[in-house]
Write a protein that holds these residues in place. Structure first.
Motif, short mmCIF file in Angstrom:
data_model
loop_
_atom_site.label_atom_id
_atom_site.label_comp_id
_atom_site.label_asym_id
_atom_site.label_seq_id
_atom_site.Cartn_x
_atom_site.Cartn_y
_atom_site.Cartn_z
N THR A 46 63.73 67.74 33.98
CA THR A 46 63.34 68.04 35.26
C THR A 46 62.18 69.00 35.16
O THR A 46 61.51 69.33 36.50
CB THR A 46 64.58 68.67 36.14
N ARG A 47 61.75 69.52 34.26
CA ARG A 47 60.61 70.68 34.07
C ARG A 47 59.90 70.32 33.02
O ARG A 47 58.74 71.11 32.78
CB ARG A 47 61.24 71.94 33.82
N SER A 48 59.81 69.03 32.40
CA SER A 48 58.99 68.88 31.41
C SER A 48 58.72 67.31 31.10
O SER A 48 59.74 66.31 31.76
CB SER A 48 59.37 69.42 30.04
N VAL A 49 57.65 66.92 30.67
CA VAL A 49 57.32 65.53 30.15
C VAL A 49 56.97 65.39 28.82
O VAL A 49 56.24 66.33 28.45
CB VAL A 49 56.59 64.64 31.12
N THR A 50 57.20 64.39 28.23
CA THR A 50 56.69 64.47 26.69
C THR A 50 55.87 62.85 26.97
O THR A 50 56.62 61.85 27.02
CB THR A 50 57.57 64.25 25.74
N ILE A 51 54.73 62.78 26.06
CA ILE A 51 53.85 61.77 26.23
C ILE A 51 53.63 61.49 24.36
O ILE A 51 53.70 62.57 23.74
CB ILE A 51 52.61 61.58 26.60
N SER A 52 53.54 60.25 24.00
CA SER A 52 53.28 60.06 22.58
C SER A 52 52.18 58.78 22.49
O SER A 52 52.19 58.16 23.58
CB SER A 52 54.48 59.68 21.78
N TRP A 53 51.51 58.83 21.59
CA TRP A 53 50.44 57.90 21.46
C TRP A 53 50.06 57.18 19.76
O TRP A 53 50.44 58.19 19.05
CB TRP A 53 49.04 58.49 21.82
N SER A 54 49.70 56.31 19.79
CA SER A 54 49.20 55.70 18.50
C SER A 54 47.74 55.06 18.72
O SER A 54 47.38 55.17 19.83
CB SER A 54 49.95 54.53 18.08
N TYR A 55 47.26 55.18 17.66
CA TYR A 55 45.82 54.93 17.64
C TYR A 55 45.61 53.97 16.51
O TYR A 55 45.93 53.66 15.44
CB TYR A 55 44.65 56.22 17.39
N SER A 56 44.37 53.18 16.66
CA SER A 56 43.71 52.35 15.80
C SER A 56 42.11 52.63 15.60
O SER A 56 41.50 53.21 16.45
CB SER A 56 43.84 50.55 16.37
#
Length: 416
Positions: A46-56
């Motif tokens: 309710t108070r945070s979000v998490t994003i993740s990523w990958s790259y090439s």
């Protein structure tokens, strides 16, 4: 020899030229070779979000950006070599736009790649508790605590036909009134909090735990007092659909409250051992046993019931029913617990009674009455009454006092 010397000079200058060309082309080569990223939201509270990523491709680190709705620009959140980021101190049920920009650091210079935008959403809490209020035989109201960030609430009910919860509708209130229900029944519900993001996406909380509500039986109707005597009576009313029984309460003058007198499985109650002319007040409700609790429907209005007062016995004093004036004098022992007397007469026993006198003083004990008509034999009856808040209550008729035309012997004896 000179030709060879010139050739050697050209060969020595070639690496230098190549180095100069490479140094001039290096920035362009680095910019073209910055890798790309793929971003997704991997967690939320309710108070945070998490994003993740990958790259090439070639990526040294990434820069995180957040869109500012007021300035309509992206603000930098910093740079990181990690592949996940948690944004905190957010509001429940809201959406935020973030961006991840890949960076390539080479030769002391940083080259920016193409940023990738992502819209993320915070969660909202589930409705923790549902309460039931304002219960009737065909409706009830469900209440719950407002959820921070929620704009709407979906209401689900359990359909016994298909054995699953179906969406009934939604409301922006923190309550809902369910109507057109059946009396004395159990109903199951779930409530889901909903937030509407700026892009129209519906952010749904988990559904609440199942809540079981109930309706009560209908009201008791058509209460009648039957078999009224000086010491008791019978109360009778219409049966109520879905009721397991009925609760009868009686007013206690000492406590000033209605207290349970009895439960009965049938729509009637016999009351005995009452004092003549005494008044009692009752209330009756139908109940159904639901979730191991007796759920009572609407009570009746107070029902006053008064037993009949005791009557008095008329005694002949004097008079002749066959005389021209057809007057008769009678007496009785007064009943000080009544408010008055009525006197009836007829020349046919038990039939065609005519009230010839009403006396409003309970202390009276004698009176001269005029019979309805001249006759050889008259039947005189007395009846007492008391006055209550709900009207008069009359006693039974007394046994008849038979008054006949005097015989000649009696007349002669009196004349002597």
């Amino acid at each position: 020899m000179k030709q060879n010397h010139f050739s050697k000079q050209r060969l020595l200058c070639l690496p230098l030229v190549l180095c100069m060309l490479l140094s001039l082309l290096a920035p362009f080569a680095a910019a073209q070779s910055v890798g790309t990223v793929k971003v997704k939201q991997t967690a939320k509270t309710t108070r945070s979000v998490t994003i993740s990523w990958s790259y090439s491709g070639s990526v040294t680190k990434c820069e995180l950006l957040r869109y500012n709705k007021e300035t309509k620009k992206y603000d930098s959140l910093g740079k990181t070599s990690k592949t996940a980021y948690t944004l905190k101190k957010l509001e429940p049920g809201e959406d935020y736009v973030l961006a991840v920009r890949p960076l390539l650091v080479s030769g002391g210079k940083t080259t920016r790649g193409k940023s990738v935008k992502i819209r993320v959403y915070t969660a909202i809490n589930a409705v923790p508790k549902i309460r039931q209020t304002e219960t009737t035989d065909n409706s009830h109201v469900l209440n719950w605590k407002k959820i921070n960030g929620a704009e709407k609430y979906e209401v689900y009910y359990y359909n016994t036909a298909d054995k699953k919860f179906n969406l009934l509708g939604e409301t922006s209130n923190d309550y809902v009134r369910m109507v057109n229900l059946k009396p004395a029944m159990l109903y199951q519900y779930r409530i889901r909090a909903i937030s509407i993001a700026s892009d129209g996406k519906r952010i749904k909380a988990p559904a609440s735990a199942t809540f079981t509500a109930y309706t009560v039986p209908g009201a008791v109707k058509n209460v009648k007092t039957l078999d009224l005597t000086t010491t008791g009576y019978r109360l009778q009313w219409d049966a109520v659909t879905g009721a397991n029984g009925y609760i009868v309460t009686k007013f206690n003058e000492e406590s000033g409250k209605y207290e349970e007198l009895t439960k009965t499985a049938t729509p009637s109650l016999t009351v005995r051992e009452q004092a003549p002319g005494s008044t009692a007040y009752y209330k009756i409700c139908a109940y159904a046993t639901l979730q191991d609790v007796n759920r009572c429907g609407a009570e009746t209005d107070p029902l006053p019931v008064t037993t009949k007062p005791e009557t008095v016995k008329p005694v002949f004093v004097s008079g002749d029913p066959s005389s021209k004036k057809h007057k008769v004098k009678i007496k009785w022992t007064p009943n000080d617990k009544v408010d008055g007397y009525r006197i009836f007469a007829t020349d046919t026993e038990g039939k065609n009674l005519t009230m010839v006198e009403e006396i409003k003083l309970a202390t009276a004990k004698t009176i001269v009455i005029t019979l309805p008509k001249k006759c050889d034999k008259a039947y005189i009856y007395m009846q007492t009454y008391i006055v209550t808040d709900h009207g008069r209550v009359y006693s039974d008729y007394s046994a008849p006092l038979v008054v006949s035309k005097p015989t000649e012997t009696t007349t002669t004896a009196k004349s002597k």
